[in-house]
Write a protein that holds these residues in place. Structure first.
Motif, short mmCIF file in Angstrom:
data_model
loop_
_atom_site.label_atom_id
_atom_site.label_comp_id
_atom_site.label_asym_id
_atom_site.label_seq_id
_atom_site.Cartn_x
_atom_site.Cartn_y
_atom_site.Cartn_z
N VAL A 132 -4.01 -5.96 -4.07
CA VAL A 132 -4.11 -5.82 -5.52
C VAL A 132 -4.98 -6.94 -6.09
N SER A 133 -5.41 -6.76 -7.32
CA SER A 133 -6.20 -7.80 -7.98
C SER A 133 -5.32 -9.01 -8.27
N PRO A 134 -5.92 -10.17 -8.49
CA PRO A 134 -5.12 -11.35 -8.85
C PRO A 134 -4.23 -11.11 -10.08
N LEU A 135 -4.76 -10.41 -11.07
CA LEU A 135 -3.99 -10.10 -12.27
C LEU A 135 -2.74 -9.29 -11.93
N VAL A 136 -2.90 -8.24 -11.14
CA VAL A 136 -1.77 -7.39 -10.78
C VAL A 136 -0.78 -8.15 -9.91
N ARG A 137 -1.29 -8.99 -9.03
CA ARG A 137 -0.40 -9.81 -8.19
C ARG A 137 0.50 -10.67 -9.07
N GLU A 138 -0.10 -11.32 -10.06
CA GLU A 138 0.69 -12.18 -10.97
C GLU A 138 1.70 -11.36 -11.77
N ARG A 139 1.28 -10.21 -12.23
CA ARG A 139 2.20 -9.35 -13.01
C ARG A 139 3.37 -8.88 -12.14
N LEU A 140 3.08 -8.56 -10.89
CA LEU A 140 4.15 -8.14 -9.97
C LEU A 140 5.13 -9.29 -9.73
N GLN A 152 -7.13 2.72 3.25
CA GLN A 152 -6.36 3.91 3.61
C GLN A 152 -4.86 3.68 3.69
N PHE A 153 -4.44 2.50 3.99
CA PHE A 153 -3.01 2.24 4.19
C PHE A 153 -2.33 1.70 2.93
N ILE A 154 -3.08 1.43 1.88
CA ILE A 154 -2.52 0.80 0.68
C ILE A 154 -1.83 1.85 -0.18
N SER A 155 -0.58 1.59 -0.53
CA SER A 155 0.13 2.43 -1.49
C SER A 155 0.90 1.51 -2.43
N SER A 156 1.09 1.97 -3.64
CA SER A 156 1.84 1.18 -4.63
C SER A 156 3.25 0.89 -4.13
N ARG A 157 3.85 1.87 -3.48
CA ARG A 157 5.21 1.69 -2.97
C ARG A 157 5.27 0.56 -1.95
N PHE A 158 4.34 0.54 -1.00
CA PHE A 158 4.32 -0.52 0.01
C PHE A 158 4.03 -1.88 -0.62
N VAL A 159 3.11 -1.91 -1.57
CA VAL A 159 2.77 -3.17 -2.24
C VAL A 159 4.01 -3.74 -2.92
N LYS A 160 4.77 -2.88 -3.60
CA LYS A 160 5.98 -3.35 -4.27
C LYS A 160 7.01 -3.85 -3.26
N GLU A 161 7.17 -3.14 -2.16
CA GLU A 161 8.14 -3.56 -1.14
C GLU A 161 7.75 -4.90 -0.52
#
Length: 174
Positions: free
Chosen positions: A153-161, A132-141
């Motif tokens: 996020v998935s390991p793949l997305v973590r690495e890409r970020l 419920q608390f996960i948002s793309s904006r917060f993940v990027k910040e």
């Protein structure tokens, strides 16, 4: 003859999070074919290009296709959501809700979409408690500030970020 249940799940997916994957996995139990529509949405100033976002969503949803035996395709779109749904022969639009604040916006959009086309239903799925608390904006910040995003996020997305942040940092110091 059984009618196939076709749905569209639209979003910017900048980046795709575990919250998105939760909704995708649950939607996959309700339909025979799910199209994930990655919105161009340049107005939001995405971190990732459209091609990068489509690729990340496709790669992270591939295991679901095998696991659930459902057809999932990932397609970019830049037109009205309702027009996109009709192009994909969808009878449902899947939308995820995290909080009351999401509901107000989604309720208005649902009403407008219903006025545009009464044959396509909007189906709301509440985010699972763990998402419920996960948002793309917060993940990027959090990721930008070297916080641990591995639970979001998935390991793949973590690495890409992390690669994207290194790329941006490298370009800013040049």
């Amino acid at each position: 003859m059984t009618t196939r249940r076709l749905a569209v799940y639209p979003g910017t997916f900048d980046p795709v999070t575990n919250g998105h994957l939760d909704i995708i996995g649950r939607a996959a139990r309700m339909v025979d074919h799910l199209t994930i529509g990655v919105a161009v949405n340049a107005g939001k100033g995405p971190l990732f290009s459209l091609e990068e976002r489509v690729d990340m969503v496709a790669e992270t949803t591939r295991p679901l296709t095998k696991e659930r035996g459902i057809e999932i395709d990932v397609v970019p779109f830049s037109n009205l959501l309702m027009d996109f749904a009709v192009e994909r022969n969808a009878t449902m639009i899947i939308r995820g809700l995290r909080a009351i604040s999401d509901f107000e916006y989604e309720f208005q959009m649902c009403g407008m979409n219903a006025r545009l086309n009464t044959t396509v239903e909007t189906v709301f799925l509440m985010a699972s408690e763990r998402c419920q608390f996960i948002s793309s904006r917060f993940v990027k910040e959090i990721g930008r500030l070297d916080g641990d995003i591995s639970g979001f996020v998935s390991p793949l997305v973590r690495e890409r970020l992390l690669d994207k942040f290194r790329e941006l940092d490298g370009n800013s110091s040049a």
